[in-house]
Motif scaffolding. Structure first.
Motif, short mmCIF file in Angstrom:
data_model
loop_
_atom_site.label_atom_id
_atom_site.label_comp_id
_atom_site.label_asym_id
_atom_site.label_seq_id
_atom_site.Cartn_x
_atom_site.Cartn_y
_atom_site.Cartn_z
N ASP A 86 8.33 -4.28 3.19
CA ASP A 86 7.87 -2.88 2.51
C ASP A 86 7.60 -3.20 1.12
O ASP A 86 6.34 -2.76 0.63
N VAL A 87 8.26 -3.82 0.42
CA VAL A 87 7.97 -4.42 -1.16
C VAL A 87 6.80 -5.12 -0.95
O VAL A 87 6.01 -5.05 -2.00
N GLN A 88 6.57 -6.17 -0.15
CA GLN A 88 5.38 -6.91 -0.06
C GLN A 88 4.23 -5.97 -0.05
O GLN A 88 3.32 -6.26 -0.62
N LEU A 89 4.15 -5.20 0.83
CA LEU A 89 3.13 -4.29 1.09
C LEU A 89 2.88 -3.47 -0.04
O LEU A 89 1.44 -3.34 -0.43
N LEU A 90 3.72 -2.94 -0.59
CA LEU A 90 3.54 -1.85 -1.86
C LEU A 90 3.05 -2.90 -3.03
O LEU A 90 2.15 -2.51 -3.60
N GLN A 132 -7.74 -1.99 3.93
CA GLN A 132 -7.72 -1.94 5.32
C GLN A 132 -6.63 -2.22 5.95
O GLN A 132 -5.80 -3.39 5.64
N MET A 133 -6.13 -1.38 7.02
CA MET A 133 -4.90 -1.75 7.85
C MET A 133 -5.04 -3.20 8.45
O MET A 133 -3.96 -3.85 8.08
N GLY A 134 -6.21 -3.75 8.82
CA GLY A 134 -6.32 -5.04 9.28
C GLY A 134 -5.87 -6.06 8.17
O GLY A 134 -5.50 -7.13 8.79
N THR A 135 -6.38 -5.76 7.02
CA THR A 135 -6.09 -6.81 6.01
C THR A 135 -4.64 -6.90 5.59
O THR A 135 -4.01 -8.04 5.40
N MET A 180 -2.24 -9.87 5.90
CA MET A 180 -1.38 -10.46 4.90
C MET A 180 0.12 -10.46 5.08
O MET A 180 0.91 -11.39 4.69
N LEU A 181 0.60 -9.59 6.01
CA LEU A 181 2.08 -9.74 6.23
C LEU A 181 2.37 -10.38 7.53
O LEU A 181 3.58 -10.56 8.08
N MET A 182 1.35 -11.03 8.32
CA MET A 182 1.36 -11.60 9.30
C MET A 182 2.01 -10.78 10.35
O MET A 182 3.02 -11.23 11.32
N VAL A 183 1.67 -9.54 10.67
CA VAL A 183 2.18 -8.80 11.72
C VAL A 183 1.15 -8.18 12.63
O VAL A 183 -0.17 -8.41 12.02
N THR A 184 1.35 -7.42 13.77
CA THR A 184 0.37 -6.93 14.55
C THR A 184 -0.18 -5.78 13.95
O THR A 184 0.46 -5.04 13.04
N PRO A 185 -1.36 -5.23 14.29
CA PRO A 185 -1.86 -3.98 13.83
C PRO A 185 -0.82 -2.58 14.32
O PRO A 185 -0.62 -1.91 13.21
N SER A 186 -0.51 -3.01 15.26
CA SER A 186 0.52 -1.97 15.40
C SER A 186 2.06 -1.74 14.49
O SER A 186 2.21 -0.86 14.16
#
Length: 137
Positions: free
Chosen positions: A21-25, A35-38, A42-48
């Protein structure tokens, strides 16, 4: 992994945010609407997974999701003012935790060696990355 676990636990205790969460913020704060895909890349997770994460942060009013003005099919995540404030506070906690559980254990020569090693690795990775971005000739 132990350091990551300690840092994650500290962030959850103090801010009710995971390290992801901190990385995303922090990313949204520094880069702006994304964009959500970006964000997923960046977080190396799935779109879901990124959708679920941003929905949790949206319920806390830390991020906002809107359709792109350029292409209504794309969704952009934007940090809110409250999210930016919490990002700043949580990054300070992150730095304090890393310092306390990692850096404070190193002598000055060890810190210099670590910094040198990290710079060399970073330079090599940037060089590799730039060759991957070039079109074949």
């Amino acid at each position: 992994m132990a350091l990551q676990s300690v840092v994650n636990r500290g962030l959850v205790q103090q801010h009710q945010l995971s390290l992801a969460d901190v990385q995303l913020l922090a990313y949204l704060k520094s880069r702006g609407p994304s964009q959500m895909g970006t964000l997923a890349e960046m977080l190396m997770v799935t779109p879901s997974a990124i959708t679920q994460q941003t929905q949790r942060l949206e319920r806390r009013r830390l991020v906002r999701r809107d359709a792109s003005s350029d292409d209504g099919r794309r969704v952009l995540a934007t940090i809110t003012k409250g999210g930016a404030r919490l990002a700043t506070a949580s990054l300070e906690t992150y730095a304090r935790l890393v310092r306390a559980h990692f850096l404070d254990e190193l002598s000055r020569p060890q810190m210099i060696a670590l910094g040198d090693g990290c710079r060399r690795i970073s330079a090599r990775l940037k060089a590799i990355d730039s060759t991957l971005d070039r079109p074949d000739t």
